[in-house]
Design a protein around this motif. Structure first.
Motif, PDB file in Angstrom:
ATOM      1  N   GLU A 151      12.889  52.728  40.696  1.00 11.39           N
ATOM      2  CA  GLU A 151      13.390  53.757  41.612  1.00 11.39           C
ATOM      3  C   GLU A 151      14.437  54.644  40.921  1.00 11.39           C
ATOM      4  O   GLU A 151      15.225  54.168  40.091  1.00 11.39           O
ATOM      5  N   SER A 153      16.922  56.028  42.520  1.00  9.57           N
ATOM      6  CA  SER A 153      18.184  55.624  43.138  1.00  9.57           C
ATOM      7  C   SER A 153      17.905  54.471  44.098  1.00  9.57           C
ATOM      8  O   SER A 153      16.780  54.306  44.577  1.00  9.57           O
ATOM      9  N   ASN A 155      19.680  53.242  47.403  1.00  9.86           N
ATOM     10  CA  ASN A 155      20.717  53.515  48.399  1.00  9.86           C
ATOM     11  C   ASN A 155      20.785  52.387  49.428  1.00  9.86           C
ATOM     12  O   ASN A 155      19.768  52.037  50.039  1.00  9.86           O
ATOM     13  N   THR A 167      25.599  54.056  49.650  1.00 12.55           N
ATOM     14  CA  THR A 167      25.937  54.157  48.228  1.00 12.55           C
ATOM     15  C   THR A 167      24.705  53.924  47.372  1.00 12.55           C
ATOM     16  O   THR A 167      23.869  53.062  47.683  1.00 12.55           O
ATOM     17  N   ASP A 168      24.599  54.691  46.282  1.00 10.65           N
ATOM     18  CA  ASP A 168      23.558  54.462  45.294  1.00 10.65           C
ATOM     19  C   ASP A 168      24.059  53.368  44.348  1.00 10.65           C
ATOM     20  O   ASP A 168      24.956  53.593  43.532  1.00 10.65           O
ATOM     21  N   LYS A 170      22.263  51.742  42.040  1.00 10.26           N
ATOM     22  CA  LYS A 170      21.503  51.550  40.799  1.00 10.26           C
ATOM     23  C   LYS A 170      22.392  51.610  39.551  1.00 10.26           C
ATOM     24  O   LYS A 170      22.218  50.779  38.645  1.00 10.26           O
TER      25      LYS A 170
END
Length: 243
Positions: A151, A153, A155, A167-168, A170
């Motif tokens: 992915e 990101s 979230n 919040t992301d 990754k």
């Protein structure tokens, strides 16, 4: 003398709070007759601080605290004396002397790694929900990890005592793979950047089309680190030397 203590917290003690762990250490240190330093003033207390305390429901073989001692014997002697007076589910693993300019463990920690496995409840749920056998469950988990890593990101809703924010996460997942029939993850930890295994598990559950249930997973913290991705992560115990 400044020291750093590495300890484990396992078994039924995953149900006790961090405040209980602090009280345990204070009492065990007194019972072991270790010469810890006390603060001055009207209410003296042991000079000891803990790094990145765990939430409930997690076990660990890589916890740390810093303390100051008036005098010491040897690392092996202190470990033996502490473990002889305490619970079999909290064990001192190592103790090292820190240099005078060492950053305290609470401020130094930048990452932790974990191994997450399914509980009996988790295995039963995935078998019944997806009609899978044991090997197929592991394959599905492994594939979900790879899908999540692909992915752009990730979230998730991060909850704190004061707020909730999407919040992301990754960039805060430094490594994640399928290992030892479980999910290995190396995550950002500390006061500046921090995520919990449950944040990652929530995202993985989204891949499965299910909701995260903390009772379906065993979470074991393996180690706590200082350093960064460029220079490399090192266990907090490597900031000092045995004596």
């Amino acid at each position: 003398m400044k020291v750093r203590i590495k300890y484990s917290k396992t078994g039924p003690l995953k149900f006790i709070s961090h405040l209980d762990v602090m009280r345990y250490f204070q009492k065990a240190i007194r019972r072991a007759e270790l010469d810890i330093k006390y603060s001055t003033g009207m209410s003296p207390h042991q000079i000891i601080s803990f790094a990145a305390p765990m939430p409930l429901m997690m076990e660990s073989v890589g916890e740390y605290c810093d303390a100051e001692f008036e005098s010491v014997t040897t690392s092996d002697d202190i470990i033996e004396r502490f473990n002889n007076v305490g619970s079999p589910f909290i064990k001192m693993i190592d103790i090292v002397e820190l240099p005078d300019d060492a950053i305290n463990s609470m401020a130094a920690v930048t990452a932790s790694d974990y191994l997450v496995t399914l509980t009996d409840k988790g295995i039963a749920f995935y078998k019944n929900h997806f009609q899978l056998d044991d090997s197929e469950i592991l394959e599905k988990v492994s594939q979900a990890i790879e899908d999540l890593k692909g992915e752009d990101s990730i979230n998730v809703l991060k909850k704190t005592k004061k707020s909730e924010v999407v919040t992301d996460i990754k960039p805060l997942i430094y490594d994640m793979n399928f290992r030892d029939n479980g999910i290995y993850m190396l995550l950002a930890t500390g006061s500046h950047e921090n995520i919990k295994p449950e944040n990652v598990l929530t995202a993985l559950c989204d891949k499965f089309g299910t909701e995260y249930d903390r009772f379906m997973y065993n979470v074991l913290r393996l180690e706590t680190y200082f350093g960064d991705k460029k220079t490399g992560f090192k266990p907090l115990s490597e900031a000092g030397n045995r004596f």
